[in-house]
Design an enzyme around this catalytic site. Structure first.
Site, mmCIF file in Angstrom:
data_model
loop_
_atom_site.group_PDB
_atom_site.id
_atom_site.type_symbol
_atom_site.label_atom_id
_atom_site.label_comp_id
_atom_site.label_asym_id
_atom_site.label_seq_id
_atom_site.Cartn_x
_atom_site.Cartn_y
_atom_site.Cartn_z
ATOM 1 N N GLY A 127 32.183 32.181 4.897
ATOM 2 C CA GLY A 127 31.411 32.012 3.959
ATOM 3 C C GLY A 127 29.918 31.733 4.788
ATOM 4 O O GLY A 127 29.179 30.716 4.322
ATOM 5 N N ALA A 128 29.608 32.014 5.868
ATOM 6 C CA ALA A 128 28.642 31.668 6.844
ATOM 7 C C ALA A 128 27.292 32.440 6.770
ATOM 8 O O ALA A 128 26.242 31.678 7.022
ATOM 9 C CB ALA A 128 29.050 31.737 8.198
ATOM 10 N N GLY A 131 24.094 29.280 1.818
ATOM 11 C CA GLY A 131 24.498 27.850 1.404
ATOM 12 C C GLY A 131 24.900 26.809 2.455
ATOM 13 O O GLY A 131 24.241 27.052 3.753
ATOM 14 N N SER A 256 36.448 19.095 -1.801
ATOM 15 C CA SER A 256 35.686 18.517 -2.636
ATOM 16 C C SER A 256 36.260 17.223 -3.150
ATOM 17 O O SER A 256 37.605 16.920 -3.459
ATOM 18 C CB SER A 256 35.280 19.493 -3.768
ATOM 19 O OG SER A 256 34.644 18.735 -4.664
ATOM 20 N N TYR A 288 39.489 25.375 -10.028
ATOM 21 C CA TYR A 288 38.557 24.863 -8.864
ATOM 22 C C TYR A 288 39.251 23.527 -8.520
ATOM 23 O O TYR A 288 39.393 23.447 -7.166
ATOM 24 C CB TYR A 288 37.154 24.655 -9.178
ATOM 25 C CG TYR A 288 36.295 24.268 -8.266
ATOM 26 C CD1 TYR A 288 36.085 25.015 -7.134
ATOM 27 C CD2 TYR A 288 35.806 22.929 -8.027
ATOM 28 C CE1 TYR A 288 35.079 24.626 -5.988
ATOM 29 C CE2 TYR A 288 35.052 22.636 -6.794
ATOM 30 C CZ TYR A 288 34.606 23.410 -6.011
ATOM 31 O OH TYR A 288 33.923 22.890 -5.222
#
Length: 415
Positions: A127-128, A131, A256, A288
């Protein structure tokens, strides 16, 4: 193993009239311009520091004819007597003095890497292209690391790399196409990576989805669970050889604080029908939270199975303004509302980058970080029985897909 960091770095500022310097051996000393005296210990903390490692890219050390040490910055064409690595000086322990925290929630990824030379290292960041993942990749690339952008959208990955190249033409970046909604795509991506690279210094598992409506992947699993955990579990195992071929490799899970609110509490909960529930049992926030707990449980089990690799997990920040909330207008509104009070993307990238590169974490494994600070996970996240069970169930879910695909392939050949 790193000790628990139990002090802030606010007292590290020198009093008026003091200056920090380093001798030719890298030992830091302190000059008092009022008394013209020098000492080896910091005037506030009473601790000693030392600098080591290579000079930043573009810097050269030169000893003049009269014995003075000069530092030449070829990029900016300046000369100084101050060692540029001073800002990255490390305190060393005497009499079991604990290491203090050097960075905090306001630190940026670039400040964490100040003075570091990451040339000859390879990092893969999922996911580079956007964000937090983009800022992680950008920070590493600007410090000489060869960064592999593991992304689904090739066009967005190319644009992201071009943006970094506009800052520094010599950055070394590569693109690896991977769709985390497809275990077959994960397998193909890992195969392509291993064809090109023999070693992997840093695997940063950053990609994730949030607040999705109920959706199934092509493998038949709920997408939040597959993207946030199962596919990255599979990718990690497939990259075992290049990771373990490095002497000091690290795997960093971007988890998270939401893991504390997971509904997974017992071994019985770690069942495929719970991890990847049917539509009538699905709650996006719960999915999540569960996936973020899975990240840490996987990190804990991996640290036991791969003791030679540094396995760390972290929390980047609360409600950081990124594309994470793009699937829900309610969360987009909430994230926009709190944006002035949350971290920037550069600040959010600091803890994953710290976990991936900090010299003081060499030999550390199975730890969880927040604000570049070692902290405790939830009790559930530390349960070894849960971690072992998650490993087994994850493998079973992957194997069932592989067997099903092979059966379909065999039937297609017969027809």
């Amino acid at each position: 193993m790193v000790g628990i960091i139990d002090e802030s770095d606010s007292e590290d500022e020198l009093p008026p009239g003091w200056e920090e310097r380093a001798n030719v051996d890298g030992n830091v000393y302190y000059v008092n311009h009022f008394t013209m005296a020098t000492q080896w210990t910091h005037p506030r903390t009473g601790l000693k520091k030392i600098i080591d490692g290579d000079l930043p890219p573009g810097w050269e050390r030169h000893v003049s004819s009269d014995g003075k040490v000069l530092f030449l910055d070829h990029e900016n064409r300046t000369t100084t007597y101050t060692d540029p690595r001073l800002i990255y000086a490390k305190e060393y322990r005497e009499s079991n003095q604990p290491v203090r925290q050097r960075f905090d929630g306001s630190s940026t990824a670039l400040s964490v890497l100040y003075g570091r030379d990451l040339r000859h290292q390879v990092a893969l960041v999922t996911g580079a292209n956007t964000g937090i993942g983009f800022e992680i990749a950008r920070s590493l690339a600007l410090h000489g690391c060869r960064v592999v952008f593991a992304c689904r959208n090739l066009e967005k990955a190319k644009l992201a790399i071009e943006k970094i190249q506009s800052e520094k033409e010599t950055v070394s970046c590569d693109i690896l196409q991977i769709d985390l909604c497809s275990l077959q795509s994960v397998k193909a991506a890992a195969f392509k990576f291993k064809q090109k690279y023999k070693t992997l210094n840093m695997l940063i598992l950053n990609a994730g989805v949030f607040a999705l409506p109920y959706t199934l992947s092509e493998d038949g699993y709920e997408v939040t669970f597959q993207v946030n955990h199962l596919s990255q579990f599979y990718l990690t195992l497939l990259l075992e050889h290049p990771l373990r071929s490095c002497r000091k490799s690290r795997v960093v899970f971007v988890s998270s604080e939401s893991h504390r609110f997971s509904l997974l509490q017992s071994v019985e909960d770690l069942h495929p029908m719970v991890l990847s529930p049917p539509a009538y049992k699905y709650w996006s926030m719960g999915a999540y939270n569960n996936s973020k707990l899975c990240n840490i449980l996987f990190a804990q089990e991996l640290s036991r199975r791969w003791p030679s690799v540094g396995i760390l997990s972290c929390h980047p920040g609360n409600m950081v303004s990124s594309d994470l909330s793009r699937h829900s207008w309610i969360y987009r509104f909430l994230f926009a509302l709190v944006r002035p009070f949350t971290k920037s993307l550069q600040q959010a990238a600091s803890t994953p980058v710290f976990c991936a590169t900090a010299p003081e974490l060499e030999g550390a494994t199975g730890l969880y970080f927040n604000n570049c600070y070692r902290c405790d996970e939830s009790h559930t996240a530390l349960d070894p029985h849960l971690a072992s069970r998650l490993w087994d169930v994850s493998q079973e879910m992957i194997v069932s897909v592989v067997k099903r695909d092979k059966l379909w392939y065999d039937l297609a050949l017969q027809s």
